[in-house]
Design an enzyme around this catalytic site. Structure first.
Site, PDB file in Angstrom:
ATOM      1  N   CYS A  45      -6.438   1.505   6.997  1.00 40.36           N
ATOM      2  CA  CYS A  45      -6.365   0.731   8.901  1.00 40.36           C
ATOM      3  C   CYS A  45      -5.255   1.634   9.133  1.00 40.36           C
ATOM      4  O   CYS A  45      -5.445   2.185  10.390  1.00 40.36           O
ATOM      5  CB  CYS A  45      -5.765  -0.748   8.254  1.00 40.36           C
ATOM      6  SG  CYS A  45      -3.795  -1.115   8.403  1.00 40.36           S
TER       7      CYS A  45
ATOM      8  N   CYS B 125       0.662  -4.270   0.931  1.00 40.24           N
ATOM      9  CA  CYS B 125      -0.009  -5.182   2.302  1.00 40.24           C
ATOM     10  C   CYS B 125      -0.019  -6.832   1.438  1.00 40.24           C
ATOM     11  O   CYS B 125       0.277  -7.916   2.276  1.00 40.24           O
ATOM     12  CB  CYS B 125      -1.112  -4.038   2.696  1.00 40.24           C
ATOM     13  SG  CYS B 125      -1.295  -5.204   4.419  1.00 40.24           S
TER      14      CYS B 125
END
Length: 372
Positions: free
Chosen positions: A209, A113
């Site tokens: 997440c 990410c």
């Protein structure tokens, strides 16, 4: 508190974009940057279908977190934008996560990410907005060295995130700023309270997440059903010891869940073989690794001399740094290292400085090395 972001050659009022996740760290960064007099713009990335995460605390960039980021921006009186990066995040992070499991690896989606959506795509957005810097809430330090900006561990060792940022390039470091690198977490929360931010006592994120439940296997099975196929559990010689219910449930170094009784010593997962569907297990000694080959190496440490360079290497985010040598391709450990798994990263340090790192592709068993 006044912060200095070291932006030479910029206008009288430099423009800084702040990546705002809705948590206390990025919120304090936005507040401190604004308080210091910089023109501040907050950006929050919508990375997945946040409606599925509403009401589940401990995740980042979910619906409630976007709301928190917006409230902080409103209190600070700064512009705030929410950008839909769901498609990019799925391709660069979620699909890569599932593919890594399907290859029998142990992925680190937070590095992917940072490497793609945040420090590639978001950084470009900041440039398009005419910003002079992109500031984030990561606990890491950017210091000016003789050859340019360097990446260093955070002052607070319990919060240091340098392992997850090893793929940050020299060019990106020139544009990035990390205002929290010199702070401890307690000080960050004190600033949040002083500034009247509603997220001052918000819990830290704990899980990946996009898997707020922590049930990674269920997500991977949904995206890559072949990872749930049952297969054989074998020892190092290939002897069949039992059956497993899908390689997705196992990672290298795992002990629990093997459920093979009658053995002289505890068994650990030594490797996964997705081609044959076999789970290879053995004693803890079999987990020792003498060296590992890396791919997609990002090197920030200058020229590597003949014979390699002495480093300390972290092969997991929570692992102790291990003395090693790096030759530009492979990391050779001074003593056998345990828990080295393909798909993880080997991050290389000189003291507190991050020299670089790469993705672990293959490992050399210490037992094989001794026998050679």
């Amino acid at each position: 508190m006044s912060i200095e972001l070291d932006l030479p050659g910029t206008p009288d009022t430099p423009r800084v974009v702040v990546a705002m996740s809705g948590g206390v760290d990025s919120s304090v960064v936005a507040a401190l940057v604004s308080e210091a007099g910089y023109e501040t713009i907050g950006i929050t990335l919508q990375l997945y279908d946040h409606s599925q995460a509403v009401g589940q605390p401990g995740t980042c960039c979910a619906g409630s977190d976007i709301h928190d980021a917006r409230r902080v921006a409103d209190r600070l009186g700064i512009p705030h934008y929410v950008l839909d990066y769901e498609s990019a995040f799925r391709g660069s992070v979620i699909d890569d996560f599932a593919d890594s499991y399907a290859r029998g690896e142990t992925p680190i989606p937070c590095v992917r990410c940072n490497q793609t959506v945040k420090f590639r795509d978001l950084l470009q957005v900041a440039r398009d907005l005419g910003a002079d810097a992109l500031a984030t809430g990561h606990y890491v330090r950017r210091l000016d060295g003789a050859a340019g900006p360097e990446l260093h561990r955070a002052v607070d060792p319990a919060r240091d995130q340098s392992y997850f940022l090893f793929a940050t390039t020299q060019e990106q470091l020139g544009f990035l700023r990390f205002p929290l690198g010199d702070m401890e977490k307690s000080a960050v929360r004190e600033h949040a309270a002083r500034l009247g931010l509603g997220v001052a006592n918000k819990p830290d994120s704990q899980d990946i997440c996009f898997v707020p439940s922590g049930d990674y296997a269920s997500l991977v099975k949904k995206l890559r059903p072949e990872t749930a196929a049952p297969g054989e559990i074998v020892d190092l010689s290939g002897k069949i010891l039992g059956r497993h219910s899908g390689l997705v449930h196992y990672t290298v170094g795992q002990r629990r869940g093997i459920e093979i009784g009658g053995q002289p010593e505890p068994l650990y997962v030594v490797r996964l073989e997705p081609e044959s569907g076999r789970l290879v297990v053995g004693p803890r000694l079999a987990l020792g690794v003498s060296s590992c080959d890396l791919s997609d190496i990002n090197w920030l440490g200058g020229k590597i001399p003949d014979g390699g360079v002495a480093v300390t290497a972290k092969i997991r985010s929570m692992a102790r740094p291990a003395p090693a040598r790096f030759d530009g391709r492979a990391v050779t450990f001074e003593t056998p290292e345990f828990g080295v798994a393909p798909g993880q990263a080997a991050v290389l340090y000189d003291g507190n400085r991050v020299l670089g790192g790469g993705w672990i592709k293959t490992t050399e068993s210490a037992l094989n090395a001794m026998a050679a």
